[in-house]
Design an enzyme around this catalytic site. Structure first.
Site, mmCIF file in Angstrom:
data_model
loop_
_atom_site.group_PDB
_atom_site.id
_atom_site.type_symbol
_atom_site.label_atom_id
_atom_site.label_comp_id
_atom_site.label_asym_id
_atom_site.label_seq_id
_atom_site.Cartn_x
_atom_site.Cartn_y
_atom_site.Cartn_z
ATOM 1 N N GLY A 86 -26.414 -32.395 28.415
ATOM 2 C CA GLY A 86 -27.023 -31.501 29.393
ATOM 3 C C GLY A 86 -26.497 -30.082 29.358
ATOM 4 O O GLY A 86 -26.590 -29.363 30.352
ATOM 5 N N HIS A 146 -17.028 -45.965 19.638
ATOM 6 C CA HIS A 146 -18.198 -46.293 18.844
ATOM 7 C C HIS A 146 -18.678 -45.167 17.936
ATOM 8 O O HIS A 146 -19.755 -45.272 17.341
ATOM 9 C CB HIS A 146 -19.327 -46.761 19.766
ATOM 10 N N GLU A 186 -26.130 -22.849 21.863
ATOM 11 C CA GLU A 186 -25.782 -23.346 20.525
ATOM 12 C C GLU A 186 -24.808 -22.401 19.812
ATOM 13 O O GLU A 186 -25.010 -22.016 18.658
ATOM 14 C CB GLU A 186 -27.042 -23.549 19.677
#
Length: 203
Positions: free
Chosen positions: A12, A180, A84
């Site tokens: 988010g 993971h 970004e």
């Protein structure tokens, strides 16, 4: 003031950047949003979150010329936002730090690359920031807080020798927790999968 928003994909970050900019616009302040021109996944002329939220933006080259454009054009506004930031060179951090002396600057970027290694520009921006907002996503495997971005090729973890930058969305990346996050071929101790009882934890 410089605010850095950091975290993995699907946390988010862009949504938070848009929320903060919109609040300033509602208050009557002028604002400019910049994004790297290579990020055209959803809209080349907007910053766009994965949930579909968008706000008009200026696309600039992810190089030194883009950094100069952000510094020069950003000086004309009360609020400057850059999405970004990991795609830009590290010099962006100094440019944003300078702009933040006289205006609000909001910068969002990935904390780690798909190998689990820090993005230099994001970390440098965070070091200069007056406030760091660290967001987490939800691990696609177990539902725990995710701090890492898993790259996939054909539904399987991408190897460590792939390109560092590969623009993509949900078809290429997943949010993963530390346990993971899997990168085949990555050296131990550098974001490699943890080993539990001598066996690698992969799912």
């Amino acid at each position: 003031m410089l605010v850095a928003i950091v975290g993995p994909m699907f946390a988010g970050k862009t949504t938070e950047l848009i929320r903060r900019v919109e609040r300033q616009i509602i208050a009557g302040r002028s604002a400019a949003i910049f994004k790297p021109s290579i990020d055209s996944r959803y809209d080349a002329l907007s910053v766009a979150a994965h949930n579909g939220l968008r706000l008009r933006a200026v696309a600039v080259p992810p190089d030194e010329s883009g950094v100069r454009e952000i510094a020069e054009e950003g000086a004309k506004y009360d609020v400057v936002a850059v999405d970004e930031v990991q795609f830009f060179p590290p010099s962006l951090a100094e440019a944003l730090d300078g702009l933040a002396d006289d205006r609000l600057v909001i910068a969002a970027g990935l904390n780690l690359d798909y190998r689990g290694e820090p993005f230099e520009t994001t970390m440098r921006v965070a070091a200069y920031a007056d406030k760091v907002v660290s967001l987490t996503a939800v691990c696609k495997i177990c539902g725990r807080p995710a701090t890492r971005t898993q790259r996939l090729i054909g539904g399987r973890p991408a190897p460590a020798d792939g390109p560092r930058i590969l623009v993509g969305g949900g078809e290429t990346y997943e949010a993963r927790c530390r346990r993971h996050h899997v990168v085949p071929g990555l050296r131990e101790g550098a974001g490699a999968p943890r080993r539990i009882g001598g066996r690698r934890a992969v799912g």
